[in-house]
Design a protein around this motif. Structure first.
Motif, PDB file in Angstrom:
ATOM      1  N   SER A 159       0.942  -1.132  -0.022  1.00  0.00           N
ATOM      2  CA  SER A 159      -0.076   0.122  -0.042  1.00  0.00           C
ATOM      3  C   SER A 159       0.796   1.258  -0.147  1.00  0.00           C
ATOM      4  CB  SER A 159      -0.699   0.101   1.296  1.00  0.00           C
ATOM      5  OG  SER A 159      -0.119   0.173   2.317  1.00  0.00           O
ATOM      6  N   MET A 162       2.808   1.466   3.209  1.00  0.00           N
ATOM      7  CA  MET A 162       3.808   0.618   3.340  1.00  0.00           C
ATOM      8  C   MET A 162       5.139   0.874   2.269  1.00  0.00           C
ATOM      9  SD  MET A 162       3.338  -1.577   5.558  1.00  0.00           S
ATOM     10  CE  MET A 162       2.378  -1.539   6.703  1.00  0.00           C
ATOM     11  N   ASP A 189      -2.937   9.246   3.042  1.00  0.00           N
ATOM     12  CA  ASP A 189      -4.087   9.663   3.788  1.00  0.00           C
ATOM     13  C   ASP A 189      -3.628  10.177   5.281  1.00  0.00           C
ATOM     14  OD1 ASP A 189      -6.183   9.501   2.087  1.00  0.00           O
ATOM     15  OD2 ASP A 189      -6.107   7.480   1.930  1.00  0.00           O
ATOM     16  N   VAL A 190      -4.520  11.048   5.945  1.00  0.00           N
ATOM     17  CA  VAL A 190      -4.230  11.389   7.067  1.00  0.00           C
ATOM     18  C   VAL A 190      -3.687  10.379   8.096  1.00  0.00           C
ATOM     19  CG1 VAL A 190      -4.826  13.821   7.308  1.00  0.00           C
ATOM     20  CG2 VAL A 190      -6.555  11.998   7.634  1.00  0.00           C
ATOM     21  N   THR A 191      -4.592   9.286   8.275  1.00  0.00           N
ATOM     22  CA  THR A 191      -4.243   8.288   9.255  1.00  0.00           C
ATOM     23  C   THR A 191      -2.946   7.534   8.953  1.00  0.00           C
ATOM     24  OG1 THR A 191      -5.614   6.769   8.186  1.00  0.00           O
ATOM     25  CG2 THR A 191      -6.714   7.792   9.920  1.00  0.00           C
ATOM     26  N   ILE A 192      -2.823   7.476   7.660  1.00  0.00           N
ATOM     27  CA  ILE A 192      -1.361   6.890   7.233  1.00  0.00           C
ATOM     28  C   ILE A 192      -0.262   7.655   7.536  1.00  0.00           C
ATOM     29  CG2 ILE A 192      -0.150   5.600   5.418  1.00  0.00           C
ATOM     30  CD1 ILE A 192      -2.737   4.441   6.542  1.00  0.00           C
ATOM     31  N   GLN A 193      -0.433   9.126   7.223  1.00  0.00           N
ATOM     32  CA  GLN A 193       0.622  10.020   7.399  1.00  0.00           C
ATOM     33  C   GLN A 193       0.918  10.264   8.796  1.00  0.00           C
ATOM     34  OE1 GLN A 193       0.566  14.328   5.854  1.00  0.00           O
ATOM     35  NE2 GLN A 193      -0.645  14.816   7.802  1.00  0.00           N
ATOM     36  N   ALA A 194       0.001   9.962   9.753  1.00  0.00           N
ATOM     37  CA  ALA A 194       0.401  10.203  11.061  1.00  0.00           C
ATOM     38  C   ALA A 194       1.419   9.108  11.664  1.00  0.00           C
ATOM     39  CB  ALA A 194      -1.029   9.917  12.170  1.00  0.00           C
ATOM     40  N   GLN A 195       1.053   7.774  11.044  1.00  0.00           N
ATOM     41  CA  GLN A 195       1.852   6.573  11.199  1.00  0.00           C
ATOM     42  C   GLN A 195       3.295   6.877  10.740  1.00  0.00           C
ATOM     43  OE1 GLN A 195       0.222   3.104   9.030  1.00  0.00           O
ATOM     44  NE2 GLN A 195      -1.642   3.234  10.102  1.00  0.00           N
ATOM     45  N   LEU A 197       4.871   9.806  10.479  1.00  0.00           N
ATOM     46  CA  LEU A 197       5.441  10.856  11.046  1.00  0.00           C
ATOM     47  C   LEU A 197       5.919  10.422  12.564  1.00  0.00           C
ATOM     48  CD1 LEU A 197       2.951  13.997  10.576  1.00  0.00           C
ATOM     49  CD2 LEU A 197       5.229  13.580   9.344  1.00  0.00           C
ATOM     50  N   VAL A 220       2.278  19.814  10.105  1.00  0.00           N
ATOM     51  CA  VAL A 220       3.275  18.801  10.146  1.00  0.00           C
ATOM     52  C   VAL A 220       4.494  19.391  10.831  1.00  0.00           C
ATOM     53  CG1 VAL A 220       4.906  17.431   8.740  1.00  0.00           C
ATOM     54  CG2 VAL A 220       2.400  17.265   8.257  1.00  0.00           C
TER      55      VAL A 220
ATOM     56  N   GLU B  50     -11.070   8.946   3.552  1.00  0.00           N
ATOM     57  CA  GLU B  50      -9.986   8.880   2.923  1.00  0.00           C
ATOM     58  C   GLU B  50      -9.762   8.017   1.592  1.00  0.00           C
ATOM     59  OE1 GLU B  50      -6.811   8.007   6.226  1.00  0.00           O
ATOM     60  OE2 GLU B  50      -8.487   6.820   6.645  1.00  0.00           O
ATOM     61  N   SER B  51      -8.844   8.155   0.753  1.00  0.00           N
ATOM     62  CA  SER B  51      -8.916   7.443  -0.742  1.00  0.00           C
ATOM     63  C   SER B  51      -9.411   6.236  -0.512  1.00  0.00           C
ATOM     64  CB  SER B  51      -7.445   7.401  -1.153  1.00  0.00           C
ATOM     65  OG  SER B  51      -6.469   7.849  -0.393  1.00  0.00           O
ATOM     66  N   SER B 258      -5.977  12.547  13.738  1.00  0.00           N
ATOM     67  CA  SER B 258      -4.683  12.174  12.948  1.00  0.00           C
ATOM     68  C   SER B 258      -4.332  13.847  12.019  1.00  0.00           C
ATOM     69  CB  SER B 258      -5.179  11.341  11.831  1.00  0.00           C
ATOM     70  OG  SER B 258      -5.405  10.143  12.243  1.00  0.00           O
ATOM     71  N   PRO B 260      -2.726  16.985  11.583  1.00  0.00           N
ATOM     72  CA  PRO B 260      -1.627  17.643  12.156  1.00  0.00           C
ATOM     73  C   PRO B 260      -2.081  19.129  12.254  1.00  0.00           C
ATOM     74  CG  PRO B 260      -0.805  16.745   9.953  1.00  0.00           C
ATOM     75  CD  PRO B 260      -2.188  16.547  10.128  1.00  0.00           C
ATOM     76  N   ARG B 272      -2.063  11.722  20.443  1.00  0.00           N
ATOM     77  CA  ARG B 272      -3.174  11.262  19.311  1.00  0.00           C
ATOM     78  C   ARG B 272      -3.762   9.736  19.483  1.00  0.00           C
ATOM     79  NH1 ARG B 272       0.442  12.912  14.488  1.00  0.00           N
ATOM     80  NH2 ARG B 272      -0.134  14.914  14.283  1.00  0.00           N
ATOM     81  N   ARG B 274      -4.033   6.589  17.568  1.00  0.00           N
ATOM     82  CA  ARG B 274      -3.456   6.327  16.315  1.00  0.00           C
ATOM     83  C   ARG B 274      -4.072   4.906  15.789  1.00  0.00           C
ATOM     84  NH1 ARG B 274      -1.056  10.240  16.077  1.00  0.00           N
ATOM     85  NH2 ARG B 274       1.086  10.429  16.123  1.00  0.00           N
ATOM     86  N   ASP B 278      -3.851  -0.322   7.226  1.00  0.00           N
ATOM     87  CA  ASP B 278      -4.302   0.214   6.251  1.00  0.00           C
ATOM     88  C   ASP B 278      -5.825  -0.221   6.285  1.00  0.00           C
ATOM     89  OD1 ASP B 278      -2.163   1.446   4.995  1.00  0.00           O
ATOM     90  OD2 ASP B 278      -1.298  -0.518   4.788  1.00  0.00           O
TER      91      ASP B 278
END
Lengths: 336, 326
Positions: A159, A162, A189-195, A197, A220, B50-51, B258, B260, B272, B274, B278
């Motif tokens: 993904s 990943m 996506d934001v939830t993945i961005q948080a991971q 970061l 960020v 999200e996408s 999530s 920022p 946060r 988390r 995926d």
């Protein structure tokens, strides 16, 4: 004063591009230092020169682009004085880089294991077994489950998040002193961005790698960086410790940017900066932000010097020292 | 409550498996899996997610660019799910779209005046002096100048191009605009200009918006109501201030957490929520609540039974699809 030398010290960097319409100067007079284990954000809008600055540090600017002035000192080595072969030895071992879109920076037909191993083969003399163990270890470090079984997988089998982890594993495998991350989470996506970061923070804390983070997102910047430099039209407009700069901006550009941002907290009306950034040619004179600045005055026709307004907090604005405009701006916005 | 201009009832869209020449079949993708919502007249509904959550597929069905597999769409009280021919053409002048990328949605070889005249030609409206004065009005509405008429898209910045895109969408006096990520390609200082423009136009012209976006702060800023999508379904749908002040679905809460925040610094950022991993693939969504595989509150019930989107007992307008709302 920190006891150690900065890992990276950039002084008066200037990069030019010769075009048919004249010389464009995406980076003019940029200076900053990054300490060991520090996350340093370079933030700005499109065309502000943040990516060209990063490419200049890596010596990856291609003709018609050319670095025409200043110095880039990495760990006591003047990078601008190295020849191509010497520079190649630095890239991928002591300084490495990750990009916005991991799909276009990974080779789609090579296995992920082979690609992560490449910097090891290029810069070390490990045998096959050592390489493969190191690759598995690197994948585990960036949080890829069942790492050993994924070595033969191709990038498309991962993904977006990943894939960015794979890129980070590749960039970190030679334990570089500096990681340059150019918009590493912009495509996610934001939830993945948080991971991701979180992962960058963890890397920085555990291996004391310094990170030069290029981003357009002030959120960020606030969340993960120690120091920030805000770029506008090829120059650093305001720089300093992140929390201080973001909570007490002293330059009208950063003030305007923060007032332009819709937020989840609060219900303030947006107060956009008028107009758009200039094309950065040689002909620009005076303060580059002046044409869009709500507080411009006669003095702005001359180049403003960088004023130090607090420890480590520098602002390129004539009016930064007395900050009368800050009082005006707060009053106009109805803030105390 | 205001009257609904648009209503979607249990919309579904399946994309059929494609079989490659090697004979490998692919799974059916349930892009939109039973979605219902209304857009109030003169209001904005933000559809956020999200996408891959199905928000753009939903928008394309509303635009009648895609036919739903099942379900229906109502516009101004009339069923438009299978409108065809002339009626569809006239419908299209009432529902217009603004696209994400102002670099790709304008023909690079046409001048602004030709771009803005095209809707009149396509819809066979008079193209005489009335059109010309209407085009000048449009430019004025979106903050462009008459001297821009003879220019080509490449001569404009991203923000100005988006203004041209908005002017084109407004040409035929539409009632509803579908805004598909209208500011996500723009820099923050310019983004604020366009958001303010959209808010002003809505007020002045009484327009209704269906806004598709992934940026929660943008959605919060201009929406009256917000629907949050996850893997083809709406998980929460409330008045904007309620949803953001007190999210009731765990996914909404995680999504908000999530984002920022520029006032949260390195030292305190660890508080946060988390989400791990995926989102699952829409080709193989989990049973029960689609979110249960990533939810920190999930129980056996969540894995087995899909929760319906229902109104709060005290407040019918506040809808959440969760067995254990927050």
């Amino acid at each position: 004063m920190s006891a150690e030398h900065p890992v990276l010290s950039v002084r008066n960097l200037r990069t030019e591009f010769a075009t048919r319409e004249g010389t464009v100067v995406p980076v003019s007079d940029v200076s900053f230092d990054i300490d060991r284990g520090q996350i340093f954000s370079l933030v700005g809008e499109s065309g502000s020169g943040k990516s060209v600055t990063a490419m200049s540090v890596m010596r990856l600017v291609r003709p018609p682009g050319r670095i025409t002035g200043g110095s880039v000192t990495f760990d006591d080595t003047d990078l601008l004085a190295l020849n191509q072969r010497e520079m190649k030895r630095v890239r991928g071992s002591q300084i490495s880089m990750i990009f916005q879109d991991p799909m276009t920076s990974l080779n789609p037909v090579l296995s992920v294991g082979d690609q992560i191993a490449e910097p090891l083969r290029a810069h070390t003399s490990m045998n096959k077994k050592q390489v493969s163990d190191a690759v598995v270890e690197a994948l585990k470090d960036v949080g890829i489950p069942r790492a050993r079984r994924r070595l033969e997988d191709r990038p498309h089998q991962f993904s977006g998040g990943m894939r960015q982890r794979v890129m980070i594993a590749m960039a970190m495998i030679n334990r570089p002193k500096l990681l340059i991350a150019d918009e590493p989470t912009t495509a996610l996506d934001v939830t993945i961005q948080a991971q991701i970061l979180d992962l960058l923070l963890e890397i920085c804390q555990q291996s004391r790698t310094s990170i030069l983070l290029i981003t357009h997102d002030l959120g960020v910047v606030a969340n993960i960086s120690d120091k920030v430099a805000v770029m506008y039209a090829g120059q650093i407009h305001e720089t300093g410790p992140t929390q201080e700069v973001m909570t007490q901006p002293r330059g009208p550009y950063l003030w305007g940017l923060l007032r332009s941002m819709p937020r989840l907290q609060g219900t303030d009306a947006l107060d956009p900066i008028r107009g758009q950034p200039p094309l950065v040619t040689e002909a620009l004179t005076g303060c580059r932000f002046a044409p869009r600045c709500a507080f411009r005055a006669e003095a702005c026709n001359t180049d403003p010097p960088s004023h130090i307004v607090a420890t480590g907090h520098e602002v390129r604005c004539h009016f930064a020292p007395d900050s009368e405009w800050v009082r005006q701006a707060r009053a106009q916005a109805g803030l105390p | 409550m205001t009257r609904a201009i648009l209503a979607a009832h249990d919309l579904r869209k399946k994309f059929a498996p494609r079989t490659s020449f090697l004979g490998h079949g692919q799974e059916t993708i349930r892009a939109v899996d039973g979605v219902s919502f209304t857009v109030g007249e003169g209001q904005t509904l933000g559809l956020v997610g999200e996408s891959g959550c199905g928000k753009s597929t939903t928008a394309r069905m509303v635009m009648r660019l895609l036919d739903p597999t099942s379900g229906s769409i109502e516009f101004q009280g009339a069923d438009i799910t299978s409108t065809r021919g002339k009626a569809l053409r006239s419908l299209r002048s009432d529902i217009q779209m603004v696209f994400q990328d102002p670099y790709e949605s304008l023909n690079p070889r046409r001048q602004v005046k030709e771009i803005l005249a095209e809707p009149f030609r396509i819809h066979r409206r008079p193209t005489d002096h009335r059109m010309r004065s209407r085009i000048l009005d449009l430019l004025d509405l979106v903050g462009l100048l008459p001297q821009h008429l003879g220019r080509y898209p490449f001569e404009f910045s991203g923000g100005q191009r988006q203004r041209i895109g908005i002017a084109r969408a407004l040409a035929l006096d539409p009632k509803l605009l579908v805004l598909d990520e209208p500011v996500s390609a723009l820099d923050v200082s310019v983004q604020a200009q366009i958001l303010n423009l959209l808010i002003g136009l809505q007020k002045d012209l009484g327009l209704s918006y269906l806004l598709i976006a992934h940026d929660l702060a943008v959605v919060k800023h201009i929406s009256h109501r917000v629907a949050v999508m996850y893997l083809g379904r709406i998980v929460e749908n409330s008045e904007s201030h309620q949803l953001f002040d007190q999210p009731r679905h765990p996914y909404t809460k995680a999504l908000m957490s999530s984002v920022p925040d520029p006032t949260v610094f390195k030292s305190s950022v660890s508080q946060r929520i988390r989400l791990e991993g995926d989102p699952p693939s829409p080709a193989d969504p989990p049973d029960g609540c689609h979110f249960h595989t990533r939810c920190w509150l999930a129980t056996e019930q969540c894995a087995a039974v899909s929760p319906a989107l229902v109104g709060d007992t005290k407040d019918e307008t506040r809808k959440v699809a969760c067995h254990f709302p927050l």
